[in-house]
Design an enzyme around this catalytic site. Structure first.
Site, mmCIF file in Angstrom:
data_model
loop_
_atom_site.group_PDB
_atom_site.id
_atom_site.type_symbol
_atom_site.label_atom_id
_atom_site.label_comp_id
_atom_site.label_asym_id
_atom_site.label_seq_id
_atom_site.Cartn_x
_atom_site.Cartn_y
_atom_site.Cartn_z
ATOM 1 N N PHE A 160 0.865 -1.177 0.000
ATOM 2 C CA PHE A 160 0.000 0.000 0.000
ATOM 3 C C PHE A 160 0.902 1.227 0.000
ATOM 4 O O PHE A 160 1.892 1.277 0.737
ATOM 5 C CB PHE A 160 -0.895 -0.024 1.242
ATOM 6 C CG PHE A 160 -1.945 1.049 1.250
ATOM 7 C CD1 PHE A 160 -3.079 0.925 0.468
ATOM 8 C CD2 PHE A 160 -1.790 2.176 2.028
ATOM 9 C CE1 PHE A 160 -4.056 1.924 0.462
ATOM 10 C CE2 PHE A 160 -2.751 3.178 2.033
ATOM 11 C CZ PHE A 160 -3.887 3.055 1.244
ATOM 12 N N ASP A 229 2.447 -5.785 8.176
ATOM 13 C CA ASP A 229 1.228 -4.986 8.090
ATOM 14 C C ASP A 229 0.063 -5.958 7.928
ATOM 15 O O ASP A 229 -0.020 -6.684 6.937
ATOM 16 C CB ASP A 229 1.329 -4.036 6.886
ATOM 17 C CG ASP A 229 0.132 -3.107 6.759
ATOM 18 O OD1 ASP A 229 -0.978 -3.501 7.161
ATOM 19 O OD2 ASP A 229 0.295 -2.001 6.214
ATOM 20 N N TYR A 254 -10.548 -0.642 11.138
ATOM 21 C CA TYR A 254 -11.814 -0.234 10.521
ATOM 22 C C TYR A 254 -12.231 -1.114 9.351
ATOM 23 O O TYR A 254 -13.265 -0.880 8.736
ATOM 24 C CB TYR A 254 -11.760 1.230 10.064
ATOM 25 C CG TYR A 254 -10.533 1.635 9.283
ATOM 26 C CD1 TYR A 254 -10.405 1.332 7.932
ATOM 27 C CD2 TYR A 254 -9.505 2.336 9.889
ATOM 28 C CE1 TYR A 254 -9.293 1.709 7.215
ATOM 29 C CE2 TYR A 254 -8.377 2.725 9.182
ATOM 30 C CZ TYR A 254 -8.272 2.410 7.850
ATOM 31 O OH TYR A 254 -7.148 2.779 7.143
ATOM 32 N N LYS A 255 -11.465 -2.166 9.048
ATOM 33 C CA LYS A 255 -11.846 -3.085 7.985
ATOM 34 C C LYS A 255 -12.581 -4.280 8.608
ATOM 35 O O LYS A 255 -13.725 -4.151 9.025
ATOM 36 C CB LYS A 255 -10.608 -3.513 7.197
ATOM 37 C CG LYS A 255 -9.853 -2.353 6.527
ATOM 38 C CD LYS A 255 -8.712 -2.862 5.696
ATOM 39 C CE LYS A 255 -7.741 -1.754 5.272
ATOM 40 N NZ LYS A 255 -8.353 -0.672 4.518
ATOM 41 N N ARG A 403 -12.757 -4.781 -6.726
ATOM 42 C CA ARG A 403 -12.451 -5.507 -5.489
ATOM 43 C C ARG A 403 -13.748 -5.838 -4.746
ATOM 44 O O ARG A 403 -14.608 -4.975 -4.571
ATOM 45 C CB ARG A 403 -11.558 -4.676 -4.554
ATOM 46 C CG ARG A 403 -10.144 -4.480 -5.008
ATOM 47 C CD ARG A 403 -9.256 -4.016 -3.859
ATOM 48 N NE ARG A 403 -9.934 -3.099 -2.933
ATOM 49 C CZ ARG A 403 -9.442 -2.734 -1.750
ATOM 50 N NH1 ARG A 403 -8.286 -3.215 -1.325
ATOM 51 N NH2 ARG A 403 -10.094 -1.886 -0.974
#
Length: 428
Positions: A160, A229, A254-255, A403
């Site tokens: 990312f 990560d 938050y995922k 996605r």
């Protein structure tokens, strides 16, 4: 279509996690974007109302003690720990993923260059960068390495973007060279100059699951520090941080952990390294005597060394409430359903979507797949817009990737079949 729809109904009927869906605020939309922002757990609004109205509104400053605000970073960290395969006392919650990547990576370089008793860490390093960053493919030069010093940071070249930006900055600050490579090439580039290696457990674009045990072992054989990560794996599949000897790890909440937009991230520091963890952000909250207000910094014990400033209480306690949905849930059951959902989605896509219209870039093998499916499609941006208009929410990643994230706690097999069917209709 009727056959797959009937199979979906039977699979939903046999789903041991199906009851968890009622613990979320959902509607008729098929929500397949939990890998960007998890759905709202139903318990959160009431808990936040209490935090605002009673704890802040009535108790005010007393809530630091009486409502447990002060100990929240470690307490909530202990709730996250089992979901990432960690024992209590090794996870602290606070700051953003980006800030925690920075803390972990700089501390890793310092630890890699410290003596066995935790001697002097690397300070400012030899110099600033003179080369290109990840975008250019060249390593970032930090000048000549000191004899015997570990002066190289290896980073996932497909990471990312923010992880890459942070790694480049950390390299400049510590006088290291930055070496971006794809994860499969990591073992071949490690050596006695490698200080730290920053890797993603699951690729955010493709959903590819990287081999955390093997790569961590390779990093350790080289004498370096492994930093992982976990943003796209925590809450979706077993991680096994303690089992596999991971040194440091970071992740967002938050995922798949459903903590809410911008909810605080977490930092894992393996117990054996905690007394050597030398944070580049030594704030008052990580001081051994935070209210002593001494000018000299003395780090506190354990994982709280990862704290910096005053905790963001409102979002942190919303996260704590959100974690209630994990009560009684095993991460192994979540993983089994995740694989079943993604298998079924790929099957439905193959059956419904016109041949050649999309191409899956997510690995078929279970051992290489996270909890999302990424489909390459020439007009992906427009396709996703039309899917959302028809009640199927995924997301688009430039230039050509659709996605779809599968959160096993609230996504069902009927959702999967409907999503594939609507996708086929849009693509026709």
């Amino acid at each position: 279509m009727a056959e797959l729809a009937m199979r979906a109904e039977k699979l939903d009927g046999a789903d041991g996690l199906a009851g968890k869906r009622a613990e979320f605020v959902l509607d008729e939309v098929v929500y397949l974007d939990g890998n960007s922002l998890g759905a709202l757990p139903a318990a959160v609004p009431g808990r936040v109302a209490d935090v605002v109205g009673r704890q802040w509104g009535e108790l005010r400053i007393r809530s630091w003690e009486e409502s447990g605000w002060w100990t929240a970073p470690e307490r909530i960290g202990d709730r996250i720990a089992p979901l990432i395969g960690a024992a209590a006392g090794q996870v602290v919650v606070g700051d953003s993923t980006s800030v925690n990547v920075f803390k972990a990576l700089v501390a890793a370089v310092r630890m890699a260059n410290a003596g066995p008793a935790g001697g002097e860490g690397v300070s400012g390093g030899a110099g600033r960068a003179g080369g290109e960053g990840l975008a250019g493919g060249e390593g970032v030069s930090g000048g000549e390495g000191v004899s015997g010093r570990r002066d190289e940071i290896v980073v996932d070249a497909t990471t990312f973007p923010t992880d890459g930006y942070i790694a480049e900055s950390a390299a400049r600050m510590t006088g290291c060279t930055l070496r971006p490579v794809v994860p499969a090439e990591v073992p071949g580039v490690l050596g006695d100059r490698t200080a730290a290696v920053l890797l993603n457990h699951v690729d955010y674009r493709t959903g590819r699951l990287h081999d955390l045990p093997a790569l961590t072992a390779a990093v350790h054989r080289a004498g370096a520090i492994a930093v992982w990560d976990l943003c796209h794996s925590a809450g979706a599949l077993p991680v096994g941080l303690d089992e596999h000897g991971v040194d440091l790890a970071v992740g967002c909440t938050y995922k798949y952990l459903n903590g809410g937009p911008g909810s605080p991230a977490y930092l894992y520091v393996r117990r054996e390294l905690q007394d050597r963890f030398d944070s580049p952000l030594p704030g008052w909250n990580s001081h051994a005597e935070p209210f002593g207000m001494r000018p000299e910094y003395e780090p506190g014990p354990g994982a709280l060394r990862g704290r910096v400033g005053t905790p963001d209480i409102l979002s942190m306690l919303a996260l704590e409430a959100a974690l209630d949905v994990w009560d009684g849930v095993s991460i192994e059951a979540v993983r089994a359903k995740s694989l079943a959902l993604t298998d079924f989605f790929l099957e439905c896509v193959a059956a419904y979507v016109p041949a050649g219209r999309v191409e899956s870039v997510t690995p078929v093998a279970h051992g290489e797949r996270g909890s999302q499916v990424a489909l390459r499609c020439d007009d992906a941006g427009e396709v996703m817009k039309r899917l959302i208009e028809r009640g199927v929410v995924g997301d688009f990643r430039a230039p050509d990737v659709l996605r779809f994230g599968f959160t096993p706690l609230y996504v069902g097999f009927g959702d999967v079949e409907r999503a594939a069917r609507v996708l086929a209709e849009v693509l026709r």
